[in-house]
Design a protein around this motif. Structure first.
Motif, PDB file in Angstrom:
ATOM      1  N   LEU A  12     -16.951  -7.679  21.917  1.00 41.85           N
ATOM      2  CA  LEU A  12     -17.930  -6.617  21.726  1.00 41.85           C
ATOM      3  C   LEU A  12     -18.421  -6.641  20.282  1.00 41.85           C
ATOM      4  CD1 LEU A  12     -19.008  -4.508  23.683  1.00 41.85           C
ATOM      5  CD2 LEU A  12     -16.690  -4.966  24.406  1.00 41.85           C
ATOM      6  N   ILE A  22     -28.760  -7.736  29.899  1.00 40.96           N
ATOM      7  CA  ILE A  22     -28.557  -6.670  30.885  1.00 40.96           C
ATOM      8  C   ILE A  22     -29.860  -6.390  31.639  1.00 40.96           C
ATOM      9  CG2 ILE A  22     -27.803  -4.271  31.210  1.00 40.96           C
ATOM     10  CD1 ILE A  22     -26.174  -4.518  28.632  1.00 40.96           C
ATOM     11  N   GLU A  78     -26.454  -9.644  33.566  1.00 38.15           N
ATOM     12  CA  GLU A  78     -25.676  -8.600  34.232  1.00 38.15           C
ATOM     13  C   GLU A  78     -26.540  -7.722  35.128  1.00 38.15           C
ATOM     14  OE1 GLU A  78     -22.608  -6.449  31.985  1.00 38.15           O
ATOM     15  OE2 GLU A  78     -23.726  -4.641  32.482  1.00 38.15           O
ATOM     16  N   GLU A  96     -10.281  -3.323  29.450  1.00 40.81           N
ATOM     17  CA  GLU A  96      -9.309  -2.243  29.305  1.00 40.81           C
ATOM     18  C   GLU A  96      -7.888  -2.592  29.730  1.00 40.81           C
ATOM     19  OE1 GLU A  96     -10.553   1.505  30.918  1.00 40.81           O
ATOM     20  OE2 GLU A  96      -8.503   2.300  30.873  1.00 40.81           O
TER      21      GLU A  96
HETATM   22  O1  LIG Z   1     -12.855  -2.545  30.284  1.00 40.98           O
HETATM   23  P1  LIG Z   1     -13.224  -3.006  31.649  1.00 40.98           P
HETATM   24  O2  LIG Z   1     -13.375  -1.873  32.633  1.00 40.98           O
HETATM   25  O3  LIG Z   1     -12.298  -4.059  32.172  1.00 40.98           O
HETATM   26  O4  LIG Z   1     -14.689  -3.671  31.533  1.00 40.98           O
HETATM   27  C1  LIG Z   1     -14.932  -4.836  30.788  1.00 40.98           C
HETATM   28  C2  LIG Z   1     -16.408  -5.163  30.766  1.00 40.98           C
HETATM   29  O5  LIG Z   1     -16.823  -5.447  32.052  1.00 40.98           O
HETATM   30  C3  LIG Z   1     -17.223  -3.994  30.185  1.00 40.98           C
HETATM   31  O6  LIG Z   1     -16.803  -3.796  28.890  1.00 40.98           O
HETATM   32  C4  LIG Z   1     -18.732  -4.228  30.205  1.00 40.98           C
HETATM   33  C5  LIG Z   1     -19.436  -4.802  31.203  1.00 40.98           C
HETATM   34  N1  LIG Z   1     -20.752  -4.828  30.893  1.00 40.98           N
HETATM   35  C6  LIG Z   1     -20.928  -4.270  29.686  1.00 40.98           C
HETATM   36  C7  LIG Z   1     -22.107  -4.087  28.932  1.00 40.98           C
HETATM   37  C8  LIG Z   1     -21.954  -3.514  27.693  1.00 40.98           C
HETATM   38  C9  LIG Z   1     -20.726  -3.077  27.226  1.00 40.98           C
HETATM   39  C10 LIG Z   1     -19.561  -3.267  27.957  1.00 40.98           C
HETATM   40  C11 LIG Z   1     -19.655  -3.852  29.209  1.00 40.98           C
END
Ligand SMILES: O=P(O)(O)OC[C@@H](O)[C@@H](O)c1c[nH]c2ccccc12
Length: 409
Positions: free
Chosen positions: A223, A274, A300, A382
């Motif tokens: 991130l 996205i 995504e 997570e």
């Molecule tokens: O923490 P998780 O529930 O396992 O999810 C990870 C990841 O998929 C999630 O952080 C995420 C998926 N798409 C995103 C777009 C932006 C920020 C974060 C995300």
């Protein structure tokens, strides 16, 4: 001299001189014959200031809904601001026609202006983000603008010419799948999120990344958003420079192609795009840039409409299905299954697209469920980052040791 400009206005309330009601004004694109372009000096670029301090030129609204603008009194700067505002509204309209609810910027219209006997004000409720994703995007837009001023694209391009080559993100996922028979793991280096708060106080990104690699992750996701996820490009760079071999996904909210170049410089091998934020044309253009730079684009989607849009774009190799609605934070892992059912799943299979199941995966049963649905990779944050030993977290998530040294391979 006055020019009649069909800046058509739509009223949701009828105003009378005595009325205090504030009708909504929706401005439509200016007529072609009103040549603002001749008012705009060449070389003027968009500035944040210009965007946020829109001033309306003197406008007189006529009974037929058209508006009269006193051309003499429009400054070049105002003309440019109006034009920019119109272009942005048009972009929002195109995005909305593709089902995108996220507006790239607050629709701050020309504000209050005295227009003769009536007083109109553009309604301001539209300037409040409709959900957290829109809030993030509006903030990101401003952030990127500032970053671009500090490091222009030309500087990035120059740096890229001497940057080390990227690593094969897709190849790593495929290899992992054939090695383990389980979805390739993209393990996420994630300190916090708006929905879950801080996930780990003692957060050392490099240590976590190394533990993920040791535990058998095929790729890592880092991130980089600071404000909402407490991530950073420094983390991405540090992980890349610490000798981690796994290809790295830059987890960012991309609104501008500049960010792709920047991610490349900071050590990314892949980047997230996205579909809830980017119109088709942006996705096409940005995936092309990714290819040019040797980056893999992870596109995504969250619902059927986004999936169908993305399947309509040539050259998509990697699609992520997010089980979390980024607008409401609702998580439902059956989303992955639903989007891969029937024709869509068939098409994805035929085209050799790799699908990543994203978010809300905690147990071996969850992994088995999305694998059964057809994914060849999973993106997990997570449930791994919260573990004292994230490598052990990987074994627990898959129900077995998937590391290269593991006995079960
Ligand atoms: O923490 P998780 O529930 O396992 O999810 C990870 C990841 O998929 C999630 O952080 C995420 C998926 N798409 C995103 C777009 C932006 C920020 C974060 C995300």
């Amino acid at each position: 001299m006055e020019a009649v400009v069909p800046l058509r206005t739509t009223f949701t309330a009828t105003a009378t001189a005595a009325s205090t009601a504030r009708p909504r004004l929706s401005f439509q694109p200016l007529a072609k014959n009103f040549a603002f372009s001749r008012l705009i000096p060449a070389g003027i670029s968009r500035t944040d200031r210009a965007r946020s301090s829109l001033q309306c030129p003197p406008v007189r609204v006529q009974q037929d809904g058209s508006a009269v603008v006193s051309e003499d009194t429009i400054s070049e700067e105002d003309a440019l601001k109006i034009k920019e505002w119109e272009v942005e509204r048009l972009q929002d309209e195109i995005a909305a026609s593709q089902g995108i609810r996220i507006r790239r910027r607050p629709p701050t219209g020309p504000p209050l202006h005295y227009v003769g006997p009536f007083e109109f004000q553009v309604e301001n409720e539209g300037n409040t983000p409709c959900n957290i994703l829109e809030e993030i995007i509006w903030y990101k837009d401003k952030e990127v603008l500032q970053m671009k001023e500090r490091t222009p694209l030309s500087a990035l391009k120059k740096a890229i010419s001497s940057a080390p080559p990227t690593r094969d993100f897709l190849g790593a996922l495929r290899r992992s799948y054939s090695r383990t028979g389980l979805p390739g793991l993209i393990a996420e280096v994630k300190k916090a999120s708006p929905s879950r708060g801080v996930l780990r106080e003692d957060f050392n990104p490099v240590e976590i990344a190394k533990a993920y690699e040791k535990g058998g992750a095929a790729c890592l996701s880092v991130l980089t958003d600071e404000k909402y996820f407490q991530g950073s490009f420094e983390n991405l760079e540090a992980i890349r420079n610490a000798g981690v071999e796994c290809p790295l996904l830059c987890k960012e909210f991309v609104v501008d192609a500049w960010q792709i170049y920047y991610a490349r410089i900071k050590g990314a091998d892949a980047i997230l795009l996205i579909a809830a934020v980017l119109p088709d044309l942006d996705i096409m253009y940005m995936t092309k840039i990714c290819k040019l730079l040797g980056l893999t684009a992870l596109v995504e989607v969250h619902d059927e409409r986004e999936m169908d849009r993305v399947l309509g774009i040539d050259g998509i190799e990697l699609i992520g299905i997010n089980n979390r609605d980024l607008g409401t934070f609702k998580v439902d892992i059956s989303n992955t299954k639903n989007l891969l059912e029937g024709e869509r799943g068939k098409r994805i299979h035929e085209e050799g697209i790799i699908v990543v199941g994203e978010s809300g995966l905690f147990t071996p049963a969850d992994v088995a469920y999305v694998q059964e649905a057809g994914v060849k990779a999973v993106l997990v944050g997570e449930s791994l980052v919260k573990q004292k030993d994230p490598a052990k977290g990987i074994s627990e998530l898959f129900g077995k040791d998937i590391s290269c040294e593991g006995h079960s391979i």
